[in-house]
Design a protein around this motif. Structure first.
Motif, PDB file in Angstrom:
ATOM      1  N   VAL A   1       0.831  -1.211   0.000  1.00 42.29           N
ATOM      2  CA  VAL A   1       0.000   0.000   0.000  1.00 42.29           C
ATOM      3  C   VAL A   1       0.862   1.257   0.000  1.00 42.29           C
ATOM      4  O   VAL A   1       0.648   2.176  -0.807  1.00 42.29           O
ATOM      5  N   ILE A   2       1.849   1.314   0.894  1.00 43.74           N
ATOM      6  CA  ILE A   2       2.661   2.532   1.006  1.00 43.74           C
ATOM      7  C   ILE A   2       3.416   2.809  -0.290  1.00 43.74           C
ATOM      8  O   ILE A   2       3.403   3.941  -0.802  1.00 43.74           O
ATOM      9  N   HIS A   3       4.036   1.783  -0.857  1.00 43.11           N
ATOM     10  CA  HIS A   3       4.808   2.040  -2.073  1.00 43.11           C
ATOM     11  C   HIS A   3       3.907   2.267  -3.296  1.00 43.11           C
ATOM     12  O   HIS A   3       4.290   3.020  -4.203  1.00 43.11           O
ATOM     13  N   SER A   4       2.723   1.680  -3.306  1.00 40.07           N
ATOM     14  CA  SER A   4       1.803   2.007  -4.410  1.00 40.07           C
ATOM     15  C   SER A   4       1.405   3.481  -4.321  1.00 40.07           C
ATOM     16  O   SER A   4       1.283   4.164  -5.344  1.00 40.07           O
ATOM     17  N   LEU A   5       1.233   3.974  -3.100  1.00 39.16           N
ATOM     18  CA  LEU A   5       0.904   5.393  -2.918  1.00 39.16           C
ATOM     19  C   LEU A   5       2.083   6.295  -3.273  1.00 39.16           C
ATOM     20  O   LEU A   5       1.887   7.426  -3.735  1.00 39.16           O
ATOM     21  N   ASP A   6       3.311   5.810  -3.067  1.00 38.41           N
ATOM     22  CA  ASP A   6       4.484   6.587  -3.492  1.00 38.41           C
ATOM     23  C   ASP A   6       4.407   6.905  -4.981  1.00 38.41           C
ATOM     24  O   ASP A   6       4.905   7.937  -5.435  1.00 38.41           O
ATOM     25  N   VAL A   7       3.779   6.005  -5.725  1.00 37.77           N
ATOM     26  CA  VAL A   7       3.626   6.203  -7.168  1.00 37.77           C
ATOM     27  C   VAL A   7       2.366   7.005  -7.477  1.00 37.77           C
ATOM     28  O   VAL A   7       2.413   8.032  -8.159  1.00 37.77           O
ATOM     29  N   THR A   8       1.214   6.549  -6.973  1.00 36.95           N
ATOM     30  CA  THR A   8      -0.050   7.167  -7.388  1.00 36.95           C
ATOM     31  C   THR A   8      -0.201   8.593  -6.885  1.00 36.95           C
ATOM     32  O   THR A   8      -0.688   9.460  -7.620  1.00 36.95           O
ATOM     33  N   VAL A   9       0.234   8.866  -5.659  1.00 39.28           N
ATOM     34  CA  VAL A   9       0.134  10.234  -5.147  1.00 39.28           C
ATOM     35  C   VAL A   9       1.034  11.163  -5.954  1.00 39.28           C
ATOM     36  O   VAL A   9       0.635  12.267  -6.344  1.00 39.28           O
ATOM     37  N   ALA A  10       2.255  10.705  -6.224  1.00 37.41           N
ATOM     38  CA  ALA A  10       3.188  11.534  -6.997  1.00 37.41           C
ATOM     39  C   ALA A  10       2.664  11.808  -8.399  1.00 37.41           C
ATOM     40  O   ALA A  10       2.889  12.895  -8.950  1.00 37.41           O
ATOM     41  N   LEU A  11       1.961  10.824  -8.976  1.00 41.07           N
ATOM     42  CA  LEU A  11       1.424  10.982 -10.336  1.00 41.07           C
ATOM     43  C   LEU A  11       0.043  11.629 -10.349  1.00 41.07           C
ATOM     44  O   LEU A  11      -0.520  11.842 -11.421  1.00 41.07           O
ATOM     45  N   ASP A  12      -0.499  11.929  -9.166  1.00 44.46           N
ATOM     46  CA  ASP A  12      -1.853  12.482  -9.044  1.00 44.46           C
ATOM     47  C   ASP A  12      -2.881  11.550  -9.686  1.00 44.46           C
ATOM     48  O   ASP A  12      -3.754  11.980 -10.431  1.00 44.46           O
ATOM     49  N   ARG A  13      -2.754  10.272  -9.362  1.00 41.92           N
ATOM     50  CA  ARG A  13      -3.680   9.252  -9.850  1.00 41.92           C
ATOM     51  C   ARG A  13      -4.419   8.643  -8.668  1.00 41.92           C
ATOM     52  O   ARG A  13      -3.938   8.679  -7.541  1.00 41.92           O
ATOM     53  N   PRO A  14      -5.583   8.041  -8.909  1.00 43.30           N
ATOM     54  CA  PRO A  14      -6.338   7.441  -7.796  1.00 43.30           C
ATOM     55  C   PRO A  14      -5.560   6.311  -7.129  1.00 43.30           C
ATOM     56  O   PRO A  14      -4.741   5.645  -7.759  1.00 43.30           O
ATOM     57  N   THR A  15      -5.849   6.095  -5.863  1.00 46.98           N
ATOM     58  CA  THR A  15      -5.255   5.001  -5.116  1.00 46.98           C
ATOM     59  C   THR A  15      -5.630   3.675  -5.762  1.00 46.98           C
ATOM     60  O   THR A  15      -6.780   3.475  -6.148  1.00 46.98           O
ATOM     61  N   VAL A  16      -4.672   2.762  -5.893  1.00 43.62           N
ATOM     62  CA  VAL A  16      -4.951   1.457  -6.509  1.00 43.62           C
ATOM     63  C   VAL A  16      -5.260   0.393  -5.463  1.00 43.62           C
ATOM     64  O   VAL A  16      -5.844  -0.646  -5.791  1.00 43.62           O
ATOM     65  N   ALA A  17      -4.879   0.618  -4.220  1.00 43.56           N
ATOM     66  CA  ALA A  17      -5.160  -0.352  -3.161  1.00 43.56           C
ATOM     67  C   ALA A  17      -6.637  -0.307  -2.799  1.00 43.56           C
ATOM     68  O   ALA A  17      -7.266   0.759  -2.855  1.00 43.56           O
ATOM     69  N   PRO A  18      -7.225  -1.456  -2.424  1.00 44.23           N
ATOM     70  CA  PRO A  18      -8.610  -1.441  -1.946  1.00 44.23           C
ATOM     71  C   PRO A  18      -8.764  -0.484  -0.765  1.00 44.23           C
ATOM     72  O   PRO A  18      -7.857  -0.367   0.070  1.00 44.23           O
ATOM     73  N   GLY A  19      -9.903   0.194  -0.694  1.00 47.68           N
ATOM     74  CA  GLY A  19     -10.121   1.163   0.373  1.00 47.68           C
ATOM     75  C   GLY A  19      -9.956   0.573   1.758  1.00 47.68           C
ATOM     76  O   GLY A  19      -9.389   1.218   2.654  1.00 47.68           O
ATOM     77  N   GLU A  20     -10.430  -0.674   1.951  1.00 49.73           N
ATOM     78  CA  GLU A  20     -10.307  -1.315   3.258  1.00 49.73           C
ATOM     79  C   GLU A  20      -8.843  -1.564   3.610  1.00 49.73           C
ATOM     80  O   GLU A  20      -8.467  -1.520   4.779  1.00 49.73           O
ATOM     81  N   ALA A  21      -8.037  -1.824   2.584  1.00 54.87           N
ATOM     82  CA  ALA A  21      -6.611  -2.049   2.815  1.00 54.87           C
ATOM     83  C   ALA A  21      -5.937  -0.765   3.289  1.00 54.87           C
ATOM     84  O   ALA A  21      -5.083  -0.790   4.197  1.00 54.87           O
ATOM     85  N   VAL A  22      -6.305   0.349   2.690  1.00 55.05           N
ATOM     86  CA  VAL A  22      -5.716   1.635   3.080  1.00 55.05           C
ATOM     87  C   VAL A  22      -6.069   1.956   4.534  1.00 55.05           C
ATOM     88  O   VAL A  22      -5.213   2.375   5.323  1.00 55.05           O
ATOM     89  N   VAL A  23      -7.322   1.714   4.910  1.00 54.87           N
ATOM     90  CA  VAL A  23      -7.739   1.966   6.298  1.00 54.87           C
ATOM     91  C   VAL A  23      -7.015   1.024   7.254  1.00 54.87           C
ATOM     92  O   VAL A  23      -6.607   1.433   8.352  1.00 54.87           O
ATOM     93  N   ALA A  24      -6.825  -0.233   6.844  1.00 53.35           N
ATOM     94  CA  ALA A  24      -6.084  -1.181   7.694  1.00 53.35           C
ATOM     95  C   ALA A  24      -4.662  -0.692   7.929  1.00 53.35           C
ATOM     96  O   ALA A  24      -4.132  -0.810   9.049  1.00 53.35           O
ATOM     97  N   VAL A  25      -4.038  -0.125   6.906  1.00 55.06           N
ATOM     98  CA  VAL A  25      -2.684   0.406   7.064  1.00 55.06           C
ATOM     99  C   VAL A  25      -2.702   1.651   7.951  1.00 55.06           C
ATOM    100  O   VAL A  25      -1.816   1.839   8.794  1.00 55.06           O
TER     101      VAL A  25
END
Length: 197
Positions: free
Chosen positions: A112-136
């Motif tokens: 999740v964290i490293h996928s966000l390192d990519v998607t946030v930097a690219l201004d793209r939607p989160t690719v991880a399931p929403g429940e996974a992000v909340v779990a993190v």
């Protein structure tokens, strides 16, 4: 309770799908990881798909036992692999089943964290399931910011896209994925960051 490992594969598959449909120059864009382009982040997270335990041990010995040195060395080297190979590695069952010493929770954090390192930097939607992000989010706040050395004293975190919140004090309000990035010690593209402990 949902098996945390079950969210790892969709996170990596989502990142692969995003990058497969993006222009090739996207791989050279900066990520939220300091000094790493998108291609370095992918090379880093896909190490378990390429390195056997023996190979990893040899890399660790060559790095003098320093995982940061190992990570930088492997990312710099393997970032030049063909993009098709990088995408295959993101979709690898070996990667999806891999667990670090932290078990399934550590595997999910990593994905999740490293996928966000990519998607946030690219201004793209989160690719991880929403429940996974909340779990993190739950895992990072349970450690009170200690995992990445952020100081949560007097901070209230509020997810703008869910009902999740934590702490008390000055409110930091952002989408869940941005909160994970902040809790991971990242600086957001708009300059926001949590204080270091």
């Amino acid at each position: 309770m949902t098996d945390l490992q079950s969210w790892v594969a969709p996170t990596y598959d989502g990142l692969a799908d995003l990058l497969a449909s993006a222009p090739a120059e996207t791989w050279d864009a900066p990520s939220l990881c300091e000094k790493w382009q998108v291609r370095h982040v992918v090379a880093h997270v896909t190490m378990p798909a390429r390195l056997t335990p023996e190979h990893f041990g040899a890399e660790m010995a060559a790095a003098g036992g320093d995982f940061t040195v190992l990570s930088d060395t492997v990312a710099a080297r393997d970032a030049s692999l063909p993009l098709a190979d990088q995408l295959d590695a993101l979709r690898s069952p070996l990667l999806h089943a891999w667990q670090p010493p932290g078990g399934a929770a550590g595997a999910l954090n990593h994905a999740v964290i490293h996928s966000l390192d990519v998607t946030v930097a690219l201004d793209r939607p989160t690719v991880a399931p929403g429940e996974a992000v909340v779990a993190v989010l739950d895992q990072l706040t349970a450690a009170n910011g200690a995992l990445f050395g952020v100081d949560l004293t007097g901070v209230r975190l509020e997810a703008a896209d869910t009902g999740w919140s934590w702490g008390s004090g000055d409110a930091v309000r952002a989408d869940s994925g941005l909160l994970v990035a902040l809790l991971s010690g990242r600086t957001l593209p708009d300059g926001r960051a949590l204080p270091r402990g």
